[in-house]
Scaffold this motif. Structure first.
Motif, PDB file in Angstrom:
ATOM      1  N   UNK A 390       0.826  -1.210   0.000  1.00 14.95           N
ATOM      2  CA  UNK A 390       0.000   0.000   0.000  1.00 14.95           C
ATOM      3  C   UNK A 390       0.862   1.263   0.000  1.00 14.95           C
ATOM      4  N   UNK A 391       1.824   1.339   0.909  1.00 13.90           N
ATOM      5  CA  UNK A 391       2.670   2.531   0.996  1.00 13.90           C
ATOM      6  C   UNK A 391       3.565   2.641  -0.238  1.00 13.90           C
ATOM      7  N   UNK A 392       4.142   1.512  -0.652  1.00 14.26           N
ATOM      8  CA  UNK A 392       4.999   1.527  -1.837  1.00 14.26           C
ATOM      9  C   UNK A 392       4.256   1.937  -3.085  1.00 14.26           C
ATOM     10  N   UNK A 393       3.038   1.448  -3.253  1.00 13.33           N
ATOM     11  CA  UNK A 393       2.232   1.806  -4.421  1.00 13.33           C
ATOM     12  C   UNK A 393       1.903   3.287  -4.422  1.00 13.33           C
ATOM     13  N   UNK A 394       1.644   3.849  -3.245  1.00 14.80           N
ATOM     14  CA  UNK A 394       1.397   5.287  -3.158  1.00 14.80           C
ATOM     15  C   UNK A 394       2.584   6.079  -3.713  1.00 14.80           C
ATOM     16  N   UNK A 395       3.796   5.705  -3.325  1.00 11.68           N
ATOM     17  CA  UNK A 395       4.982   6.433  -3.795  1.00 11.68           C
ATOM     18  C   UNK A 395       5.180   6.213  -5.296  1.00 11.68           C
ATOM     19  N   UNK A 396       4.947   5.006  -5.778  1.00  9.35           N
ATOM     20  CA  UNK A 396       5.078   4.730  -7.211  1.00  9.35           C
ATOM     21  C   UNK A 396       4.077   5.554  -8.019  1.00  9.35           C
ATOM     22  N   UNK A 397       2.817   5.583  -7.575  1.00 12.12           N
ATOM     23  CA  UNK A 397       1.783   6.292  -8.322  1.00 12.12           C
ATOM     24  C   UNK A 397       1.990   7.805  -8.310  1.00 12.12           C
ATOM     25  N   UNK A 485      10.904   7.482   2.887  1.00 14.24           N
ATOM     26  CA  UNK A 485       9.484   7.715   3.177  1.00 14.24           C
ATOM     27  C   UNK A 485       8.749   6.389   3.348  1.00 14.24           C
ATOM     28  N   UNK A 486       9.028   5.418   2.477  1.00 10.05           N
ATOM     29  CA  UNK A 486       8.350   4.116   2.561  1.00 10.05           C
ATOM     30  C   UNK A 486       8.620   3.466   3.914  1.00 10.05           C
ATOM     31  N   UNK A 501      -7.090  -0.946  14.571  1.00 12.63           N
ATOM     32  CA  UNK A 501      -6.651  -1.103  13.186  1.00 12.63           C
ATOM     33  C   UNK A 501      -6.990  -2.479  12.610  1.00 12.63           C
ATOM     34  N   UNK A 502      -7.708  -3.282  13.371  1.00 10.57           N
ATOM     35  CA  UNK A 502      -7.995  -4.656  12.939  1.00 10.57           C
ATOM     36  C   UNK A 502      -8.694  -4.690  11.593  1.00 10.57           C
ATOM     37  N   UNK A 503      -9.749  -3.898  11.440  1.00  7.51           N
ATOM     38  CA  UNK A 503     -10.515  -3.923  10.199  1.00  7.51           C
ATOM     39  C   UNK A 503      -9.657  -3.509   9.012  1.00  7.51           C
ATOM     40  N   UNK A 504      -8.896  -2.437   9.167  1.00  6.19           N
ATOM     41  CA  UNK A 504      -8.053  -1.957   8.070  1.00  6.19           C
ATOM     42  C   UNK A 504      -7.019  -3.003   7.680  1.00  6.19           C
ATOM     43  N   UNK A 505      -6.319  -3.548   8.651  1.00  2.42           N
ATOM     44  CA  UNK A 505      -5.273  -4.533   8.356  1.00  2.42           C
ATOM     45  C   UNK A 505      -5.854  -5.785   7.710  1.00  2.42           C
ATOM     46  N   UNK A 506      -6.996  -6.230   8.210  1.00  2.61           N
ATOM     47  CA  UNK A 506      -7.619  -7.417   7.629  1.00  2.61           C
ATOM     48  C   UNK A 506      -8.113  -7.157   6.212  1.00  2.61           C
ATOM     49  N   UNK A 507      -8.743  -5.997   6.003  1.00  4.70           N
ATOM     50  CA  UNK A 507      -9.255  -5.689   4.671  1.00  4.70           C
ATOM     51  C   UNK A 507      -8.129  -5.625   3.650  1.00  4.70           C
ATOM     52  N   UNK A 508      -7.042  -4.947   4.008  1.00  2.09           N
ATOM     53  CA  UNK A 508      -5.920  -4.829   3.080  1.00  2.09           C
ATOM     54  C   UNK A 508      -5.228  -6.167   2.860  1.00  2.09           C
ATOM     55  N   UNK A 509      -5.083  -6.952   3.914  1.00  3.33           N
ATOM     56  CA  UNK A 509      -4.448  -8.267   3.787  1.00  3.33           C
ATOM     57  C   UNK A 509      -5.317  -9.197   2.955  1.00  3.33           C
ATOM     58  N   UNK A 510      -6.630  -9.144   3.182  1.00  2.00           N
ATOM     59  CA  UNK A 510      -7.550  -9.973   2.406  1.00  2.00           C
ATOM     60  C   UNK A 510      -7.537  -9.568   0.936  1.00  2.00           C
TER      61      UNK A 510
END
Length: 705
Positions: A390-397, A485-486, A501-510
């Motif tokens: 997620x963080x890496x893609x932000x910097x790439x985009x 930054x990453x 942060x459970x919901x966020x971490x699970x949603x992104x991991x899923x």
């Protein structure tokens, strides 16, 4: 309840899918980190580090460590210290070394005052004048009819073979070699000095020798003088001279201690306010050749800058002190971590994640280098990969141009949310995510016996690594800042994340896992389409999906390491895991449809184990529980096996006292196929069995009874 959770999960993922951001940081946090992090400050640290030849245990290594200690304290780190460790061989430092051609004309050929790489590490004292003779590559064949006793040999390539064959076997005094780093074409890099070494300890009864190292251009010029009798001015001295015979003078002064010597690494802390057994360990390595601006002066400089940035933001009240300890390590590459874990086997249990930087400052237009963002291997896929992506893609985009977003969409051009250093370039961020490879310090943490999720950054391919070319001229402060930054963003987020942060971490991991499973399905489809053995094709396709689902369930469960084991978090993890199991049924139905269409059958075959598979399924290995014995006795390679080095590591990583030899084979096979045989090679069950059996015999593993 679970249906509601699943629906909200899909809505959550959809809502964040179209914004140019990372859900792990809000807009203010992104601006705050971009504003404070400085690639220019990192560059200044590299400027200092490049002056020292800093291989393990050298005087330059300790000077670099002293510099880092001082700067780490200035950056606000606590409990900064040098953790001393034993060095297998003696401490070695070259004090001075010069090589002169004295006949047919006087020319200085090499001087370590100009660059340390003119002398091969491990060289001993010398003060000799002798005839120079051409000896090809230094092989036994090239030396067969040559009288080299009392002479110095000139060879192309690395010096080790010539030292053994010419000096220790036939009485030569020393070696002069030339070549390029990592055997690149010398026509492409004619003036490059490769980093070379010879054994510092000579064979029993032999006196230590020396090896000087020249650039390909200078080596070829010297060879030409030897091989022609005509008048020539090859070295452009202004004086034509006749070749055919060359005499050189070698003078070397070194300090070589007693074995074992000493090495070690620098450690510093940002102490957390709440948790001290869930540490975030950020690493880079100090040990390399003189220069080594990118490998890994860049990572070392960035660690100091990340430490300064986080401590400054804490001091100014812009961020809270992290809940978890953040631990900074500047290491003797790979060795330091293995040695530390063996000496302090309880320490890895206190670590939650490793974030590693190695070669993060490349000026990408020089050599067309790409920043590789390295996932963890399948044995330890976790929430960390989702955060990283997620963080890496932000910097790439935000640091690459897109015509639709920029020219046609109104975003700033060329980069929509640029991260630029004051003295850096305005180049794009050429980066890609890649499957795991074991080439730097992150590999230590993901060891199955250690069990700490880790991700890393390494640019590749790099034409300058381990050579005189790895210096300041090809470092870009802008790329330093983007990579910092990453890592800083990930450390900042992990430092404060709790159960909320459970919901966020699970949603992104899923969501990330769903992409991985889509790739698994594609690979399984391809395997069936290209296959011609119906039963085997189905068995392997089934393994790919089976192992993929098991990987994703492990990844979802890993969220507990961040958010804890509370009832609400556990319920959410269970709900997401149930959805992943539903996905497995759907994928298998789709796979069956593909298989039936290919082979024109009404049902898929029953998977049956062969005799070899049944035998492997009865053996369940477990690790030697004493880490020092485990690593000390482990045989990473067994003659005759053909397993990629990264996948040999994965064979060991999947050993957990529950998986059988056959289970381990299936897990590694699925990982290889997911990336592609071109990336990891091929795998056979017999090779896995031989590797594991050899380690049971050595005592690194035992079999459960």
């Amino acid at each position: 309840m679970k249906k509601i959770i699943y629906s909200s999960m899909l809505l959550f993922m959809t809502s964040i899918g179209f914004s140019q951001e990372t859900p792990f940081l809000n807009d203010a946090e992104i601006r705050m980190l971009i504003n404070e992090l400085s690639g220019d400050r990192s560059f200044e640290h590299i400027r200092v580090l490049t002056q020292w030849h800093r291989d393990s245990g050298m005087d330059g290594y300790f000077k670099a460590a002293d510099y880092v200690i001082e700067e780490a304290k200035k950056a606000g780190l606590e409990d900064v210290k040098f953790i001393e460790q034993p060095l297998g061989g003696p401490n070695y430092t070259a004090i001075s070394a010069e090589l002169w051609m004295t006949e047919p004309i006087e020319i200085k050929l090499a001087d370590i005052g100009d660059h340390a790489l003119y002398l091969s590490d491990g060289s001993h004292d010398a003060d000799v004048t002798a005839e120079l003779v051409w000896a090809g590559t230094g092989s036994e064949e090239d030396l067969k009819d040559l009288d080299v006793k009392g002479k110095i040999v000139l060879v192309s390539g690395y010096p080790g073979e010539a030292v053994n064959n010419a000096v220790y076997a036939k009485g030569a005094l020393g070696v002069v070699c030339y070549g390029t780093s990592e055997s690149k074409n010398p026509m492409d890099f004619p003036d490059q000095l490769a980093w070379t070494r010879i054994p510092v300890t000579p064979p029993s009864g032999k006196k230590g020798t020396f090896a000087f190292n020249l650039s390909p251009r200078k080596g070829e010029q010297l060879k030409k003088v030897l091989q022609t009798n005509e008048l020539q001015d090859i070295f452009a001295t202004g004086k034509a001279t006749r070749g055919g015979k060359v005499v050189v003078k070698a003078k070397v002064d070194t300090e070589i201690g007693e074995a074992p010597g000493r090495t070690g690494f620098v450690e510093g802390w940002i102490r957390g306010s709440k948790y001290h057994d869930k540490q975030i360990v950020i690493t880079a390595h100090l040990q390399e050749e003189q220069g080594s601006a990118n490998d890994d002066g860049s990572g070392c400089g960035n660690l100091l800058e990340i430490a300064r940035t986080l401590n400054k933001l804490i001091a100014e009240g812009k961020i809270e002190r992290p809940l978890r300890d953040i631990r900074f390590w500047w290491t003797d590459e790979i060795y330091s971590e293995y040695r530390y874990f063996r000496d302090f086997p309880e320490e890895p249990k206190k670590m939650m994640a490793n974030l590693h930087q190695d070669m993060v400052g490349a000026k990408q237009s020089v050599g067309s280098r790409i920043q590789h963002l390295i996932y963890a291997p399948h044995s330890i896929t976790s929430y960390l990969d989702a955060l990283f992506e997620s963080v890496g893609t932000f910097v790439i985009q935000t640091n690459n141009p897109f015509i639709t977003a920029g020219r046609m969409g109104g975003y700033p051009r060329p980069h929509s949310r640029p991260i630029y250093a004051t003295r850096g370039t305005r180049e794009s961020f050429g980066a890609r995510f890649v499957p795991f490879f074991n080439a730097s310090d992150n590999m230590n943490f993901i060891e199955g016996a250690i069990g700490v999720p880790a991700v890393g950054l390494i640019n590749w391919d790099d034409f300058y690594i381990h050579s005189s070319d790895d210096d300041l001229w090809q470092i870009d402060a802008t790329q330093l800042q983007r990579n910092a930054f990453i890592i800083a963003s990930m450390a900042y987020y992990l430092g404060k994340a709790e159960a909320d942060q459970t919901q966020l971490l699970l949603a992104e991991t899923y969501a990330q896992g769903s992409k991985r499973m889509a790739n698994d399905l594609h690979v399984a489809y391809q395997h069936i389409q290209k296959g011609n053995n119906p039963e085997l094709d189905w068995k392997i396709a089934d393994i790919i999906i089976e192992q993929g689902i098991m990987r994703e369930l492990r990844a979802l469960n890993s969220v507990k390491d961040v958010v804890g084991y509370g009832e609400s978090s556990t319920d959410l993890i269970e709900a997401y895991s149930d959805q992943m199991l539903i996905k497995e049924n759907t994928l298998m139905e789709e796979l069956e449809t593909n298989y039936k269409a290919k082979y024109q059958v009404r049902r898929v075959p029953n998977t049956r184990l062969t005799d070899e598979e049944q035998a492997a399924n009865k053996k369940v290995p477990k690790n030697n529980p004493v880490l020092d014995e485990y690593f000390g006795k482990r045989k990473s390679y067994v003659a005759g096996t053909q397993i990629h080095s990264t996948m040999r590591m994965e064979v060991f990583n999947f050993v957990d006292g529950k998986r059988s030899y056959y289970d381990i084979y299936k897990a590694v096979l699925a990982e290889i196929l997911a990336a592609g045989n071109w990336y990891y090679g091929t795998l056979t069950l017999s090779d896995v069995v031989r590797l594991l059996d050899a380690n049971v015999e050595s005592g690194a593993l035992t079999l459960k009874r």
